[in-house]
Every structure is written in structure tokens, then in C-alpha cells.
Scaffold this motif. Sequence first.
Motif, mmCIF file in Angstrom:
data_model
loop_
_atom_site.group_PDB
_atom_site.id
_atom_site.type_symbol
_atom_site.label_atom_id
_atom_site.label_comp_id
_atom_site.label_asym_id
_atom_site.label_seq_id
_atom_site.Cartn_x
_atom_site.Cartn_y
_atom_site.Cartn_z
ATOM 1 N N CYS A 69 37.416 39.236 40.974
ATOM 2 C CA CYS A 69 37.252 40.277 39.734
ATOM 3 C C CYS A 69 36.335 41.102 39.849
ATOM 4 C CB CYS A 69 37.349 39.352 38.322
ATOM 5 S SG CYS A 69 38.876 38.431 38.338
ATOM 6 N N LYS A 70 36.235 42.281 39.513
ATOM 7 C CA LYS A 70 35.317 43.459 39.553
ATOM 8 C C LYS A 70 34.397 42.869 38.539
ATOM 9 C CE LYS A 70 34.932 48.313 38.442
ATOM 10 N NZ LYS A 70 33.191 48.129 38.905
ATOM 11 N N GLY A 71 32.903 43.265 39.065
ATOM 12 C CA GLY A 71 31.723 42.901 37.859
ATOM 13 C C GLY A 71 31.879 43.996 36.959
ATOM 14 N N LYS A 109 44.450 32.795 32.956
ATOM 15 C CA LYS A 109 45.544 33.776 32.648
ATOM 16 C C LYS A 109 46.355 34.200 33.711
ATOM 17 C CE LYS A 109 47.727 36.855 29.769
ATOM 18 N NZ LYS A 109 49.075 36.443 29.742
ATOM 19 N N TRP A 110 45.693 34.380 34.913
ATOM 20 C CA TRP A 110 46.578 34.551 36.074
ATOM 21 C C TRP A 110 47.436 33.696 36.241
ATOM 22 C CZ3 TRP A 110 44.860 33.468 41.655
ATOM 23 C CH2 TRP A 110 45.649 34.255 42.418
ATOM 24 N N HIS A 147 44.005 40.132 43.909
ATOM 25 C CA HIS A 147 44.677 38.996 43.961
ATOM 26 C C HIS A 147 45.687 38.795 45.036
ATOM 27 C CE1 HIS A 147 44.272 40.661 39.535
ATOM 28 N NE2 HIS A 147 44.154 39.395 39.298
ATOM 29 N N TRP A 148 45.218 37.509 45.274
ATOM 30 C CA TRP A 148 45.888 37.106 46.486
ATOM 31 C C TRP A 148 47.013 35.768 46.240
ATOM 32 C CZ3 TRP A 148 40.642 36.889 46.737
ATOM 33 C CH2 TRP A 148 40.030 37.937 47.245
ATOM 34 N N VAL A 149 48.121 35.771 46.714
ATOM 35 C CA VAL A 149 48.986 34.581 46.525
ATOM 36 C C VAL A 149 49.315 34.030 47.774
ATOM 37 C CG1 VAL A 149 51.161 33.906 45.716
ATOM 38 C CG2 VAL A 149 49.796 35.415 44.377
ATOM 39 N N VAL A 178 45.544 35.608 52.263
ATOM 40 C CA VAL A 178 44.312 35.668 51.749
ATOM 41 C C VAL A 178 43.158 36.230 52.913
ATOM 42 C CG1 VAL A 178 44.280 34.001 50.017
ATOM 43 C CG2 VAL A 178 43.535 33.429 52.250
ATOM 44 N N PRO A 179 42.237 37.080 52.484
ATOM 45 C CA PRO A 179 41.492 37.585 53.366
ATOM 46 C C PRO A 179 40.921 36.449 54.400
ATOM 47 C CG PRO A 179 40.943 38.345 51.561
ATOM 48 C CD PRO A 179 41.919 37.350 51.036
ATOM 49 N N GLU A 180 40.844 36.641 55.624
ATOM 50 C CA GLU A 180 40.366 35.834 56.836
ATOM 51 C C GLU A 180 38.989 35.215 56.386
ATOM 52 O OE1 GLU A 180 40.560 33.281 59.786
ATOM 53 O OE2 GLU A 180 42.234 34.772 59.168
ATOM 54 N N ILE A 181 38.067 35.786 55.746
ATOM 55 C CA ILE A 181 36.761 35.152 55.444
ATOM 56 C C ILE A 181 37.087 34.077 54.411
ATOM 57 C CG2 ILE A 181 36.418 37.022 53.344
ATOM 58 C CD1 ILE A 181 33.764 35.498 55.430
ATOM 59 N N VAL A 182 38.016 34.315 53.445
ATOM 60 C CA VAL A 182 38.275 33.170 52.475
ATOM 61 C C VAL A 182 38.794 31.870 53.321
ATOM 62 C CG1 VAL A 182 39.862 32.332 50.725
ATOM 63 C CG2 VAL A 182 38.782 34.728 50.724
ATOM 64 N N VAL A 183 39.604 31.985 54.142
ATOM 65 C CA VAL A 183 40.174 30.894 55.140
ATOM 66 C C VAL A 183 39.095 30.451 55.722
ATOM 67 C CG1 VAL A 183 41.692 30.405 57.275
ATOM 68 C CG2 VAL A 183 42.516 31.807 55.394
#
Length: 123
Positions: free
Chosen positions: A3-5, A24-25, A103-105, A108-113
Motif C-alpha cells: 500500500c502506498k505510504g 478489507k481486501w 494487489h496480487w492474487v 506475485v512479483p518474483e522478489i516476493v516468491v
Amino acid sequence: MACKGQGAVVAEVAEACSLRKALKWAQDLCLDRIIVESDCANIITAMNSDLPPWNSNLGLIISDSRMLMTSFLSCRFQHTRREGNSVTHELAKRALHAEADEHWVDDVPEIVVHLVMGDKSNI
């Protein structure tokens, strides 16, 4: 989710706002069983408590989050050590420079994996 700061805020307020936004998401996605993890022990303790929240802006966020949690069949809050929570730390840093929420369902970005695999080894 990243989420944007919104400028400089107290860390606990930022954690509580992120928790509420995540609830909420999850509600919007029609999830019915969720587990929320955070390295902010005070927020996790507050969410797991039956005591009334603090009389402050933070207390209002906690109250609102508690109301949201009633929409799930199962909603658990767990504290995790910072060492096992690098994904959250990196997403928070990413959000500081984001122009909008991300938001990713499914994908997800490779960095997250990569970070999740690292966190698994620290548990």
C-alpha cells in the motif's frame, strides 16, 4: 499487497492501518478463513484481546479492524519475528515509493516468491 505510504506516521498506526486494509481486501475477495501475521506485537495483542481498544486514533483503527474480522468464519492474528517477516519489510519499503496500491492474487512479483522462500528457512 503493498500500500502506498501516506507520509510520516507512527509505526504502530501504520501497522494498524495496513492490517485494516488487508482485512478489507480479504473481505472484498470473499475469503472466509484468514491468518494475519505481523511483527508488531502490540497490534497483534490488541487484535487478540477482548479489552476495549485504546482511546486514540489507534484505538479507532483497532475497533474498526475488529468489526471487519467478524465477517470471516475464521480470522486469526499471529505475531511473527521480524527475521521471519522479510516479505512484509520489503513490501513496506516498496510501498514508500509506490504511486498507487498494488494487489496480487495469482501472480506475485518474483522478489516476493524469493523472500517467502527465505522466510520459510527462518521459521
